[in-house]
Scaffold this active site. Sequence first.
Site, mmCIF file in Angstrom:
data_model
loop_
_atom_site.group_PDB
_atom_site.id
_atom_site.type_symbol
_atom_site.label_atom_id
_atom_site.label_comp_id
_atom_site.label_asym_id
_atom_site.label_seq_id
_atom_site.Cartn_x
_atom_site.Cartn_y
_atom_site.Cartn_z
ATOM 1 N N ASP A 33 -41.346 17.564 -15.226
ATOM 2 C CA ASP A 33 -41.243 19.013 -15.389
ATOM 3 C C ASP A 33 -42.406 19.683 -14.671
ATOM 4 O OD1 ASP A 33 -39.496 20.768 -17.691
ATOM 5 O OD2 ASP A 33 -41.190 21.777 -16.715
ATOM 6 N N LYS A 212 -16.721 22.918 -16.688
ATOM 7 C CA LYS A 212 -17.758 23.509 -17.558
ATOM 8 C C LYS A 212 -17.664 25.048 -17.538
ATOM 9 C CE LYS A 212 -21.488 24.428 -19.717
ATOM 10 N NZ LYS A 212 -22.579 23.891 -20.422
ATOM 11 N N ARG A 219 -14.015 30.980 -23.710
ATOM 12 C CA ARG A 219 -14.559 31.616 -24.923
ATOM 13 C C ARG A 219 -14.939 33.063 -24.639
ATOM 14 N NH1 ARG A 219 -15.765 28.877 -29.527
ATOM 15 N NH2 ARG A 219 -17.655 29.985 -30.108
ATOM 16 N N CYS A 266 -25.393 30.772 -21.812
ATOM 17 C CA CYS A 266 -24.275 30.026 -21.240
ATOM 18 C C CYS A 266 -23.039 30.894 -21.090
ATOM 19 C CB CYS A 266 -23.961 28.840 -22.142
ATOM 20 S SG CYS A 266 -25.438 27.928 -22.574
#
Length: 422
Positions: A33, A212, A219, A266
């Site tokens: 990271d 994805k 939704r 998301c």
Amino acid sequence: MSFETISVVGLGYIGLPTAAVFASRKKHVIGVDVNRAAVDLINKGQIHIVEPDLDLVVHTAVTEGYLRATTTPEAADAFLIAVPTPFKDDHQPDLSYIESASRAIAPVLKSGDLVILESTSPVGATEQMSAWLAECRPDLTFPQQAGEDSDIRIAHCPERVLPGHVLRELVQNDRVIGGMTDKCSAAAASLYQIFVEGECVITNARTAEMCKLTENSFRDVNIAFANELSMVCDKLDINVWELIRLANRHPRVNILQPGPGVGGHCIAVDPWFIVSKTPDLANLIRTARTVNDSKPEWVIDKVKVAVANFLQGNPERTASDVTIACLGLAFKPDIDDLRESPAMLISRKLSDIHPGRLIVVEPNISQQPLGFGEKAELKDLAYAQSEADVVVLLVDHKEFKFLSFDTFKSSYFVDTRGVIEF
Ligand code: SAJ
């Protein structure tokens, strides 16, 4: 294929749990990271994000020597890239984190390695990642050049876990595996089978990317339908929650729930990745985004009406001595995550425009977040019940569910979740 050393690039909400789960299966995991503070914390066996039970799994993995974090990539048999893919101001995807992760791992790649893109990405991003790697490593071959004979295998395997349930869902959910070639898919499937108990379903990289995006757009469109219904029903004086309950008794109807808007990183983001690739075709998906993004403004207008009604019933008062209470700030129930939360947006805006007091109640946090005016105060529910003149319910936290309206001093409510019992 055997994977003894696995490198996870990006130790955030997805990368860190994934790294920890591989390590818990006794694989040597190198986490990478750019955030030095996060790397140091992880190496002490601690974590920088909130996710149930993750602290324990990371602590064990680090203590037993299976997980180690660093800021500089090292050689491994498989690399998983789990960096953010936000969008820019114009809703175009920003692949710069994928690009820099690719360029960072390129120098340590060796023939036979597998590179997986896990970040939610627009269609074509996996091919783009492979192109960046190929540009950095002309001495190795990649699937776009050598097909099944490539030195490096490339795949897209999107994560689909629900925040708050990540450790369970990582293991139990089915996994979509989209290799750039069949051998790439087979290699990726054997990597995930180290811990995935669900099915690893194989497709190609572009379909996996679109899969994805489709899940989250499905939704978003369904929530937009519910949100539009809530505005229509308000106009027609119909209780939208009763309406949806009734309609959902139909065996093939399943409408989601209206709310103050759609938050998180998301569902409110991914549909734009489809729109950006096919702007002339993705009309329904774009409209759903617009409907959901317009909901906070609609809620604010309802609060203005509630304040006006209160003042009409209490002509001796002025707006400056009306106390509004906002119940809930998180982007969804029973979490402390305030990022991209419509409840935060609405509460902050109210603290800007309302001349009186604003009480905010968020049982999952202990400090008032930044961005509120000086007349805003973080208080508990009981205080709001006894003080507020106008109540705005924004999140259906367990503490707020089934509250009866007569437990409040106020009789002026804007209930965006339909949980207060009248
Ligand atoms: N929401 C509503 N009405 C509903 C359901 C949700 O207004 O009926 C709102 C929530 O309040 C919240 C937002 O939508 O503001 C998103 O919440 P969520 O719980 O539906 O989803 P996330 O963002 O926590 O996680 C989603 C999940 N995707 C799907 O359910 C298709 C998760 O599986 C994904 O892994 C994650 O996005 C992701 O990383 O893409």
